[in-house]
Design a protein around this motif. Structure first.
Motif, mmCIF file in Angstrom:
data_model
loop_
_atom_site.group_PDB
_atom_site.id
_atom_site.type_symbol
_atom_site.label_atom_id
_atom_site.label_comp_id
_atom_site.label_asym_id
_atom_site.label_seq_id
_atom_site.Cartn_x
_atom_site.Cartn_y
_atom_site.Cartn_z
ATOM 1 N N GLU A 149 -20.591 94.564 -3.447
ATOM 2 C CA GLU A 149 -20.211 95.460 -4.539
ATOM 3 C C GLU A 149 -18.853 96.117 -4.308
ATOM 4 O O GLU A 149 -18.266 96.686 -5.208
ATOM 5 N N GLY A 150 -18.367 96.067 -3.082
ATOM 6 C CA GLY A 150 -17.179 96.833 -2.722
ATOM 7 C C GLY A 150 -15.951 96.475 -3.534
ATOM 8 O O GLY A 150 -15.659 95.305 -3.800
ATOM 9 N N SER A 171 -16.676 101.430 -0.038
ATOM 10 C CA SER A 171 -17.275 100.814 1.161
ATOM 11 C C SER A 171 -18.795 100.945 1.090
ATOM 12 O O SER A 171 -19.412 101.620 1.914
ATOM 13 N N PRO A 172 -19.415 100.311 0.089
ATOM 14 C CA PRO A 172 -20.864 100.482 -0.104
ATOM 15 C C PRO A 172 -21.700 99.918 1.022
ATOM 16 O O PRO A 172 -22.768 100.435 1.339
ATOM 17 N N GLY A 173 -21.217 98.835 1.657
ATOM 18 C CA GLY A 173 -21.997 98.222 2.730
ATOM 19 C C GLY A 173 -22.152 99.144 3.922
ATOM 20 O O GLY A 173 -23.259 99.288 4.477
ATOM 21 N N PHE A 224 -26.312 101.589 -8.591
ATOM 22 C CA PHE A 224 -25.631 100.308 -8.761
ATOM 23 C C PHE A 224 -26.334 99.362 -9.724
ATOM 24 O O PHE A 224 -25.687 98.650 -10.483
ATOM 25 N N TYR A 225 -27.676 99.334 -9.672
ATOM 26 C CA TYR A 225 -28.409 98.266 -10.350
ATOM 27 C C TYR A 225 -29.532 98.784 -11.252
ATOM 28 O O TYR A 225 -30.197 99.756 -10.926
ATOM 29 N N GLU A 226 -29.723 98.058 -12.343
ATOM 30 C CA GLU A 226 -30.922 98.240 -13.150
ATOM 31 C C GLU A 226 -32.102 97.548 -12.452
ATOM 32 O O GLU A 226 -33.199 98.087 -12.396
ATOM 33 N N ARG A 227 -31.827 96.359 -11.915
ATOM 34 C CA ARG A 227 -32.841 95.628 -11.150
ATOM 35 C C ARG A 227 -32.146 94.521 -10.362
ATOM 36 O O ARG A 227 -30.972 94.198 -10.602
ATOM 37 N N LEU A 228 -32.876 93.931 -9.433
ATOM 38 C CA LEU A 228 -32.382 92.810 -8.639
ATOM 39 C C LEU A 228 -33.339 91.631 -8.831
ATOM 40 O O LEU A 228 -34.545 91.763 -8.584
ATOM 41 N N VAL A 229 -32.808 90.516 -9.293
ATOM 42 C CA VAL A 229 -33.631 89.328 -9.540
ATOM 43 C C VAL A 229 -33.607 88.466 -8.282
ATOM 44 O O VAL A 229 -32.536 88.063 -7.803
ATOM 45 N N VAL A 230 -34.793 88.186 -7.719
ATOM 46 C CA VAL A 230 -34.917 87.482 -6.441
ATOM 47 C C VAL A 230 -35.150 85.995 -6.680
ATOM 48 O O VAL A 230 -36.105 85.596 -7.349
ATOM 49 N N HIS A 231 -34.257 85.179 -6.100
ATOM 50 C CA HIS A 231 -34.403 83.722 -6.157
ATOM 51 C C HIS A 231 -34.657 83.199 -4.746
ATOM 52 O O HIS A 231 -33.966 83.595 -3.798
ATOM 53 N N LEU A 280 -29.926 86.991 -4.403
ATOM 54 C CA LEU A 280 -30.225 88.021 -5.393
ATOM 55 C C LEU A 280 -29.231 87.970 -6.538
ATOM 56 O O LEU A 280 -28.021 87.822 -6.315
ATOM 57 N N GLN A 281 -29.735 88.092 -7.733
ATOM 58 C CA GLN A 281 -28.905 88.192 -8.929
ATOM 59 C C GLN A 281 -28.953 89.641 -9.407
ATOM 60 O O GLN A 281 -29.949 90.077 -9.970
ATOM 61 N N PRO A 282 -27.891 90.406 -9.183
ATOM 62 C CA PRO A 282 -27.939 91.825 -9.558
ATOM 63 C C PRO A 282 -27.733 92.031 -11.054
ATOM 64 O O PRO A 282 -26.894 91.381 -11.669
ATOM 65 N N VAL A 283 -28.531 92.913 -11.621
ATOM 66 C CA VAL A 283 -28.313 93.373 -12.996
ATOM 67 C C VAL A 283 -27.784 94.789 -12.867
ATOM 68 O O VAL A 283 -28.519 95.722 -12.576
ATOM 69 N N ARG A 284 -26.482 94.931 -13.041
ATOM 70 C CA ARG A 284 -25.824 96.195 -12.764
ATOM 71 C C ARG A 284 -26.082 97.233 -13.850
ATOM 72 O O ARG A 284 -26.373 96.903 -14.997
ATOM 73 N N THR A 285 -25.940 98.499 -13.452
ATOM 74 C CA THR A 285 -25.980 99.590 -14.427
ATOM 75 C C THR A 285 -24.747 99.480 -15.317
ATOM 76 O O THR A 285 -23.765 98.805 -14.973
ATOM 77 N N GLU A 286 -24.765 100.164 -16.433
ATOM 78 C CA GLU A 286 -23.674 100.051 -17.405
ATOM 79 C C GLU A 286 -22.332 100.469 -16.809
ATOM 80 O O GLU A 286 -21.318 99.785 -16.990
ATOM 81 N N VAL A 287 -22.318 101.582 -16.097
ATOM 82 C CA VAL A 287 -21.060 102.062 -15.525
ATOM 83 C C VAL A 287 -20.563 101.101 -14.457
ATOM 84 O O VAL A 287 -19.385 100.719 -14.434
ATOM 85 N N ASN A 288 -21.435 100.697 -13.549
ATOM 86 C CA ASN A 288 -21.043 99.784 -12.477
ATOM 87 C C ASN A 288 -20.561 98.458 -13.039
ATOM 88 O O ASN A 288 -19.580 97.877 -12.551
#
Length: 277
Positions: free
Chosen positions: A94-95, A195-197, A215-222, A230-238
């Motif tokens: 995300e950085g 520096s989110p990590g 950061f996320y609305e949800r994380l889709v796990v594959h 992971l497929q991130p579904v980000r929040t609107e601002v992010n």
């Protein structure tokens, strides 16, 4: 928040959520944030459910697809440790580059100055309108004292003026405060994204939940060949911040794109009073 306060809150949250406490069962900071990629690919929406199994070797923690429990998904159990590692890698990605973060800060400062100037002008117009309404109200009261206007008509006009005054006072109270609050929220996101990590690795599980929710609305796990992505579904601002960052990186020899204020539910134009976020 001061550092001492921050650390105190962390200790309280850790104490409340340690194993053995009766108020929370099977607590995990990723609960409710994960969804099944296999189900998503088949047109379903299904969450991954946190579970624990106690055996001779100790406690085993893992996630299962809720649809699998209903016989609709073939995804096997996914170890909690593997998902945690995948989430940490995703957060690290995300950085923002420090130069991009600084550019957003500068543009935000410029836009805020413009918005605040427009806000002050609008407030002055609202105050003038409020003064006119108060003068009209006084004249109507004088007419009521003289008995020169029917009482029903007088009452209707006074009620209308009262409603208009209330609406103006509400707008006066919420304009610049909302602008400042929205700007502070965007700046907080930028600080997190530099520096989110490193931040994520250094904080307790309870605080990690707050960071992930920002950061996320949800994380889709594959899961494919035992590899987790992971497929991130980000929040609107992010999402808006990263869309701008991607566009800026692609515009190599061109002017950098304007930051997507509309995506943050704010239009930085003359007379704007909406919050930034």
């Amino acid at each position: 928040m001061e550092k001492t306060t921050f650390l105190t809150v962390e200790r309280i949250l850790d104490r409340r959520n340690r194993k053995g406490d009766g108020d929370i069962v099977h607590f995990h900071y990723l609960k409710g944030m994960l969804s099944c990629g296999l189900c998503s690919g088949e047109g379903r929406s299904s969450r991954l459910i946190y579970s624990q199994n106690v055996g001779n070797g100790g406690t085993y923690e893992y996630y299962l697809c809720a649809a699998k429990q209903r016989g609709k998904c073939s995804l096997g159990a996914v170890r909690m440790d593997d998902i945690e590692a995948a989430v940490a890698r995703t957060v690290h990605l995300e950085g923002l580059h420090s130069a991009a973060a600084e550019t957003i800060r500068r543009e935000l400062s410029t836009q805020m100055a413009s918005l605040q100037a427009a806000d002050r002008e609008l407030k002055e117009n609202l105050r003038q309108h409020l003064t006119k309404l108060e003068a009209q109200e006084e004249r109507l009261i004088d007419l009521a004292a003289d008995g020169t206007m029917p009482s029903d008509k007088l009452r209707d006009r006074l009620n209308d003026i009262t409603l208009q005054k209330g609406a103006i006072k509400e707008r006066l109270a919420r304009t610049e405060t909302h602008l400042r609050s929205g700007a502070e929220k965007v700046l907080a996101y930028i600080d997190l994204l530099e520096s989110p990590g490193d931040l994520y690795a250094s904080i307790s599980p309870n605080i990690r939940r707050d960071v992930l929710s920002a950061f996320y609305e949800r994380l889709v796990v594959h899961v494919e060949d035992d590899a987790i992505s992971l497929q991130p579904v980000r929040t609107e601002v992010n999402d808006a911040i990263h869309a701008w960052n991607t566009a800026a990186a692609e515009a190599t020899n061109e002017e950098p794109p304007t930051f997507p204020w509309k995506a943050l539910r704010c239009r930085p134009s003359r007379g704007t009073t909406c919050p930034l976020v």
